[in-house]
Design a protein around this motif. Structure first.
Motif, PDB file in Angstrom:
ATOM      1  N   GLU A 106      50.492  30.906 -59.058  1.00  0.00           N
ATOM      2  CA  GLU A 106      50.900  31.897 -58.467  1.00  0.00           C
ATOM      3  C   GLU A 106      50.819  31.758 -56.599  1.00  0.00           C
ATOM      4  OE1 GLU A 106      51.503  34.915 -58.318  1.00  0.00           O
ATOM      5  OE2 GLU A 106      50.579  35.809 -60.613  1.00  0.00           O
ATOM      6  N   PRO A 107      51.556  32.263 -55.900  1.00  0.00           N
ATOM      7  CA  PRO A 107      51.417  31.726 -54.484  1.00  0.00           C
ATOM      8  C   PRO A 107      49.568  32.576 -54.006  1.00  0.00           C
ATOM      9  CG  PRO A 107      52.900  33.419 -54.565  1.00  0.00           C
ATOM     10  CD  PRO A 107      52.365  33.438 -56.412  1.00  0.00           C
ATOM     11  N   SER A 108      49.401  31.195 -53.009  1.00  0.00           N
ATOM     12  CA  SER A 108      48.059  31.682 -52.380  1.00  0.00           C
ATOM     13  C   SER A 108      48.386  32.692 -50.656  1.00  0.00           C
ATOM     14  CB  SER A 108      46.580  31.344 -52.592  1.00  0.00           C
ATOM     15  OG  SER A 108      47.242  30.131 -51.315  1.00  0.00           O
ATOM     16  N   VAL A 109      49.574  32.798 -50.283  1.00  0.00           N
ATOM     17  CA  VAL A 109      49.271  32.602 -49.073  1.00  0.00           C
ATOM     18  C   VAL A 109      50.602  33.632 -49.649  1.00  0.00           C
ATOM     19  CG1 VAL A 109      48.284  31.639 -48.174  1.00  0.00           C
ATOM     20  CG2 VAL A 109      50.439  30.529 -48.247  1.00  0.00           C
ATOM     21  N   SER A 110      51.352  34.100 -48.243  1.00  0.00           N
ATOM     22  CA  SER A 110      52.709  34.856 -48.552  1.00  0.00           C
ATOM     23  C   SER A 110      53.580  33.925 -47.999  1.00  0.00           C
ATOM     24  CB  SER A 110      53.051  35.719 -46.655  1.00  0.00           C
ATOM     25  OG  SER A 110      54.073  35.651 -46.989  1.00  0.00           O
ATOM     26  N   PRO A 111      54.862  33.940 -48.897  1.00  0.00           N
ATOM     27  CA  PRO A 111      55.932  33.028 -48.921  1.00  0.00           C
ATOM     28  C   PRO A 111      55.962  32.518 -47.316  1.00  0.00           C
ATOM     29  CG  PRO A 111      56.038  34.148 -50.723  1.00  0.00           C
ATOM     30  CD  PRO A 111      55.778  35.096 -49.574  1.00  0.00           C
ATOM     31  N   HIS A 112      56.519  33.193 -46.618  1.00  0.00           N
ATOM     32  CA  HIS A 112      57.344  32.769 -45.205  1.00  0.00           C
ATOM     33  C   HIS A 112      55.799  32.180 -44.065  1.00  0.00           C
ATOM     34  CE1 HIS A 112      54.537  36.687 -44.286  1.00  0.00           C
ATOM     35  NE2 HIS A 112      54.588  36.436 -42.457  1.00  0.00           N
ATOM     36  N   LEU A 113      54.678  32.368 -45.122  1.00  0.00           N
ATOM     37  CA  LEU A 113      53.921  31.420 -44.093  1.00  0.00           C
ATOM     38  C   LEU A 113      54.006  30.196 -44.575  1.00  0.00           C
ATOM     39  CD1 LEU A 113      50.647  33.886 -44.552  1.00  0.00           C
ATOM     40  CD2 LEU A 113      51.968  33.237 -42.283  1.00  0.00           C
ATOM     41  N   GLU A 114      53.509  28.942 -43.380  1.00  0.00           N
ATOM     42  CA  GLU A 114      52.902  27.522 -44.253  1.00  0.00           C
ATOM     43  C   GLU A 114      52.896  27.526 -45.235  1.00  0.00           C
ATOM     44  OE1 GLU A 114      51.379  23.233 -41.944  1.00  0.00           O
ATOM     45  OE2 GLU A 114      50.352  25.283 -41.800  1.00  0.00           O
TER      46      GLU A 114
END
Length: 343
Positions: free
Chosen positions: A329-337
């Motif tokens: 699962e992504p831990s940050v929004s996909p558009h961030l680094e």
């Protein structure tokens, strides 16, 4: 959630990082990326998990197929729009914005795509694909979105499911028939969509691989999927290759009868060779290449043999949940680094 980019993979370790990075550069803060993996064993999943994307993978009981991957991603997605891609593609950064605007201004359009640029022209299969005058790849209204594209979620739900898990090929055509039978339309815009980096193996090795993976059974499986449904005759009418396969069956029968009925077997063999050479000649003229002509006729024989195998294969309910698990699962929004380490 605006757009869910669904990337289907099976052993794409060589390409998946570049594919994901091209998508992350193109999406916005309200979009998501889902890697739908069909059981890779080459590190694809581990590489994908380094990025802020959701990675899901089939579990025991799920059999990999071309139709299974998109549906696997779809069942985990939330986006209003669904962008379908392969794990060996690079997404053009401007496509999503233009495609969304088109769908928003054309409410009857279920999906839209753009140009698919074949990058591996050393392979006869992809060179033949680029040389063919397929109406699927023309700009304007089309009968299917070959190579992926952006779909409207509400249209997919009206059609029942995104793709049929039973199909080893022609899954985009089968989806398109279901969408158009619901009154929706499909378009291809004259803008870049993706670059496609296909297999770099020899075309004949790829053909053998597609036989072993059951990819060549796709036409038969599509016919079986539509059997008994209102759109059956539409499928039969629109699979342009059916006339070709009928001609192939007739030609093969003619070769067998010639060998059986002509008393002079040397003459019979000569007549058969002339007929085969004529077919190769016609295709070589069409493709302006002898090697492509020989390859095209070889493909005819393989697909003609695979079609009945696909039609009579057992089926599972295409709408049922695909056995799977969430790997990352992504831990940050996909558009961030992008993340730099494995979870």
């Amino acid at each position: 959630m605006s757009v869910s980019v669904l990337i289907k993979t099976l052993n794409e370790a060589e390409n998946i990082a570049a594919t994901i990075e091209s998508v992350l550069e193109a999406i916005g803060p309200d979009d998501e990326v889902i890697i739908a993996d069909s059981g890779s064993r080459d590190g694809t999943v581990e590489i994908a998990a380094r990025y802020p994307v959701k990675v899901v993978q089939i579990g025991p009981g799920a059999v990999p197929s071309c139709g299974l991957g998109p549906q696997l991603g779809f069942q985990y997605s939330k986006g209003r729009y669904l962008c379908l891609m392969d794990g060996d593609m690079r997404l053009d950064p401007e496509f999503l914005g233009t495609a969304k605007a088109f769908l928003e201004s054309h409410p009857q359009a279920a999906g839209v795509a753009g140009r698919v640029e074949e990058m591996n022209l050393d392979n006869l299969e992809f060179a033949r694909r680029k040389s063919r005058d397929h109406q699927d790849y023309h700009a304007g209204a089309v009968d299917r979105l070959s190579g992926g594209g952006l779909y409207r979620r509400s249209a997919i739900e009206a059609a029942g499911h995104l793709s049929d898990r039973n199909l080893h090929g022609y899954e985009e055509f089968e989806l398109a028939v279901r969408l158009r039978s619901q009154g929706f339309t499909l378009y291809r815009l004259d803008i870049p969509f993706v670059q496609h980096f296909g297999y770099r193996m020899n075309a004949y090795a790829l053909l053998l691989r597609r036989w072993q993976s059951k990819y060549l059974r796709g036409i038969g499986e599509v016919l079986r999927a539509a059997w008994g449904k209102p759109h059956w005759f539409q499928v039969v009418r629109e699979i342009r290759e059916l006339k070709l396969w009928a001609a192939v069956y007739a030609g093969l029968a003619g070769l067998v009868l010639t060998m059986v009925l002509v008393p002079d077997k040397l003459l019979a063999l000569g007549l058969c060779l002339v007929a085969i050479a004529a077919a190769i000649g016609v295709m070589s003229f069409k493709h302006r290449s002898l090697s492509l002509g020989v390859y095209a006729v070889t493909v005819w024989v393989f697909v003609a043999a695979a079609l009945p195998l696909g039609f009579f294969a057992p089926r599972r309910d295409p709408g049922e949940w695909i056995e799977s698990r969430v790997v990352h699962e992504p831990s940050v929004s996909p558009h961030l680094e992008t993340e730099q380490s494995l979870p």
